[in-house]
Design an enzyme around this catalytic site. Structure first.
Site, PDB file in Angstrom:
ATOM      1  N   SER A   1       1.062  -1.206   0.112  1.00 44.68           N
ATOM      2  CA  SER A   1      -0.108  -0.343   0.064  1.00 44.68           C
ATOM      3  C   SER A   1       0.945   1.215   0.149  1.00 44.68           C
ATOM      4  CB  SER A   1      -0.853   0.024   1.690  1.00 44.68           C
ATOM      5  OG  SER A   1      -1.416   0.928   1.698  1.00 44.68           O
TER       6      SER A   1
ATOM      7  N   TYR B   1      -1.840  -1.011  10.376  1.00 43.73           N
ATOM      8  CA  TYR B   1      -2.233  -0.896   8.914  1.00 43.73           C
ATOM      9  C   TYR B   1      -0.597  -1.029   7.945  1.00 43.73           C
ATOM     10  CZ  TYR B   1      -3.966  -0.797   4.397  1.00 43.73           C
ATOM     11  OH  TYR B   1      -4.303  -0.909   2.790  1.00 43.73           O
TER      12      TYR B   1
ATOM     13  N   LYS C   1       2.170  -2.731   5.989  1.00 41.87           N
ATOM     14  CA  LYS C   1       2.599  -2.809   4.103  1.00 41.87           C
ATOM     15  C   LYS C   1       3.596  -2.403   3.963  1.00 41.87           C
ATOM     16  CE  LYS C   1      -1.764  -3.512   3.053  1.00 41.87           C
ATOM     17  NZ  LYS C   1      -2.197  -4.692   2.132  1.00 41.87           N
TER      18      LYS C   1
HETATM   19  P1  NAD Z   1     -11.312  -5.417   0.103  1.00 39.96           P
HETATM   20  O1  NAD Z   1     -12.229  -4.744   1.941  1.00 39.96           O
HETATM   21  O2  NAD Z   1     -13.107  -4.690  -0.648  1.00 39.96           O
HETATM   22  O3  NAD Z   1     -11.573  -7.063  -0.291  1.00 39.96           O
HETATM   23  C1  NAD Z   1     -10.496  -7.236   0.887  1.00 39.96           C
HETATM   24  C2  NAD Z   1     -10.636  -9.581   1.113  1.00 39.96           C
HETATM   25  O4  NAD Z   1     -10.552  -9.871   1.850  1.00 39.96           O
HETATM   26  C3  NAD Z   1     -12.354  -9.207   0.803  1.00 39.96           C
HETATM   27  O5  NAD Z   1     -13.102 -10.161  -0.155  1.00 39.96           O
HETATM   28  C4  NAD Z   1     -12.324  -9.866   2.195  1.00 39.96           C
HETATM   29  O6  NAD Z   1     -13.078 -11.043   2.447  1.00 39.96           O
HETATM   30  C5  NAD Z   1     -11.079 -10.693   2.248  1.00 39.96           C
HETATM   31  N1  NAD Z   1     -10.310 -11.609   3.050  1.00 39.96           N
HETATM   32  C6  NAD Z   1     -10.256 -10.607   4.588  1.00 39.96           C
HETATM   33  N2  NAD Z   1      -9.091 -11.183   5.358  1.00 39.96           N
HETATM   34  C7  NAD Z   1      -9.347 -12.448   4.780  1.00 39.96           C
HETATM   35  C8  NAD Z   1      -8.386 -13.933   5.382  1.00 39.96           C
HETATM   36  N3  NAD Z   1      -7.641 -13.719   6.234  1.00 39.96           N
HETATM   37  N4  NAD Z   1      -8.346 -14.601   4.261  1.00 39.96           N
HETATM   38  C9  NAD Z   1      -8.984 -14.509   2.834  1.00 39.96           C
HETATM   39  N5  NAD Z   1      -9.454 -14.083   2.660  1.00 39.96           N
HETATM   40  C10 NAD Z   1      -9.845 -12.210   3.990  1.00 39.96           C
HETATM   41  O7  NAD Z   1     -10.205  -4.658   0.679  1.00 39.96           O
HETATM   42  P2  NAD Z   1      -9.657  -4.163  -0.980  1.00 39.96           P
HETATM   43  O8  NAD Z   1      -9.870  -2.481  -0.904  1.00 39.96           O
HETATM   44  O9  NAD Z   1     -10.238  -4.554  -1.560  1.00 39.96           O
HETATM   45  O10 NAD Z   1      -8.125  -4.629   0.097  1.00 39.96           O
HETATM   46  C11 NAD Z   1      -7.437  -5.498  -0.874  1.00 39.96           C
HETATM   47  C12 NAD Z   1      -6.057  -5.642  -0.806  1.00 39.96           C
HETATM   48  O11 NAD Z   1      -5.238  -4.054  -0.904  1.00 39.96           O
HETATM   49  C13 NAD Z   1      -5.667  -4.912   0.726  1.00 39.96           C
HETATM   50  O12 NAD Z   1      -4.429  -6.337   1.248  1.00 39.96           O
HETATM   51  C14 NAD Z   1      -5.699  -3.900   1.231  1.00 39.96           C
HETATM   52  O13 NAD Z   1      -5.116  -3.214   2.362  1.00 39.96           O
HETATM   53  C15 NAD Z   1      -5.000  -3.246   0.017  1.00 39.96           C
HETATM   54  N6  NAD Z   1      -5.517  -1.695  -0.520  1.00 39.96           N
HETATM   55  C16 NAD Z   1      -6.245  -1.390  -0.799  1.00 39.96           C
HETATM   56  C17 NAD Z   1      -6.170  -0.230  -0.727  1.00 39.96           C
HETATM   57  C18 NAD Z   1      -7.802   1.095  -0.535  1.00 39.96           C
HETATM   58  O14 NAD Z   1      -7.888   1.827  -0.935  1.00 39.96           O
HETATM   59  N7  NAD Z   1      -8.619  -0.050  -0.554  1.00 39.96           N
HETATM   60  C19 NAD Z   1      -5.147   0.891  -1.068  1.00 39.96           C
HETATM   61  C20 NAD Z   1      -4.121   0.357  -1.039  1.00 39.96           C
HETATM   62  C21 NAD Z   1      -4.201  -1.177  -0.476  1.00 39.96           C
END
Ligand code: NAD
Length: 258
Positions: A148, A163, A167
């Site tokens: 991230s 978090y 990351k």
């Molecule tokens: P989201 O919440 O929409 O999706 C996350 C998915 O991971 C969900 O389907 C959830 O059920 C699954 N999940 C959660 N815990 C789990 C576990 N223990 N085992 C298996 N699956 C699990 O989130 P997103 O925004 O799509 O985020 C995806 C990744 O991107 C994450 O690592 C997040 O930290 C990273 N990220 C997101 C953003 C943002 O702004 N959305 C920015 C940077 C990084």
């Protein structure tokens, strides 16, 4: 063969953790559009099954759903075994599942701290390790981890030390695995997205009210869309990135530039 043809992923076998929705689903969609067969891995098996069915139908590829919690080594190992049993090999692992908790450091309980580190950092290690074992035997494979921009900067105003720390750990883990496996055909890279509109941000009670403030700070004046992460992941998954390992791809609309 032209460069666009070379970037296709026809026949590649890929699993995506956190693939049921959000960034995982969007990138899995791009992999399927590029011709790959998928395993959608998530704790939310109902949503994972819907996503897998949608990908298979729209793209004429194979897609299965597997329930696994990335914090549990036995579930991760069984998931990878299922992928290999189904598809005969594993070409790409997208270790993407993650959560965020916004809690002031002085109020955070040990359990809250551990939950974020367990999913975001230990989960990526366990998943990459299990995938790596198969890929090292094959002598080929590409692992993509989701870090991230929070690995690079401290987001404000929300307090999210666990978090940010998790990351930052993902980036250094990525580089460490890349070095260990560089001569054995297995590449390991990560992506560092900026704010992306998904359930994690748009529907989080603690984060949703902050979106206007984030947009005011953002050089482009907006959040990113999950689709804006697709092409870099297709590149990393495919055969045009064979000299790319140990790299972190920041895709954040210049948020971390100042
Ligand atoms: P989201 O919440 O929409 O999706 C996350 C998915 O991971 C969900 O389907 C959830 O059920 C699954 N999940 C959660 N815990 C789990 C576990 N223990 N085992 C298996 N699956 C699990 O989130 P997103 O925004 O799509 O985020 C995806 C990744 O991107 C994450 O690592 C997040 O930290 C990273 N990220 C997101 C953003 C943002 O702004 N959305 C920015 C940077 C990084």
């Amino acid at each position: 063969m032209g460069i666009i043809e070379k970037m296709r992923l026809d026949g590649k076998k890929i699993f995506v953790t956190g693939g049921a929705r959000g960034i995982g689903k969007s990138v899995a969609t791009a992999f399927a559009e590029a011709g790959a067969d998928l395993a959608i891995v998530d704790v939310d098996i109902a949503e994972a099954e819907k996503t897998a069915a949608e990908l298979a139908e729209n793209n004429h590829v194979q897609a299965i759903a597997i329930k696994a919690d990335v914090t549990k080594p036995e579930e991760v190992d069984a998931m990878v075994a299922k992928v290999v049993e189904t598809y005969g090999r594993l070409d790409v692992a997208f270790c993407n599942a993650g959560i965020c908790m916004n809690i002031p450091a002085e109020e955070m309980t040990f359990e809250q701290w551990k939950k974020v580190i367990d999913i975001n950092l230990t989960g990526v290690f366990l998943t990459a390790q299990a995938a790596g074992k198969v890929m090292l035997k094959q002598g080929s494979g590409s692992i993509i981890n989701t870090a991230s921009m929070s690995a690079h900067i401290v987001n404000v105003p929300q307090p999210q030390c666990s978090y940010n720390a998790s990351k930052a750990g993902v980036i250094q883990l990525t580089k460490s695995l890349a070095i260990e496996w560089a001569k054995r055909g297995v590449r390991v890279n990560c992506i560092s997205p900026g704010y992306i509109g998904t359930e994690l941000t748009l529907n989080s009670p603690s984060l949703k009210p902050l979106i206007e403030q984030w947009n005011a700070m953002a050089p482009m004046g907006r959040m990113g869309k999950p689709e804006e992460l697709q092409s870099v992941c297709v590149y990393l998954a495919g055969d045009t990135s064979t000299f790319t390992t140990g790299s972190d791809f920041v895709v954040d609309g210049a948020f971390t530039c100042f």
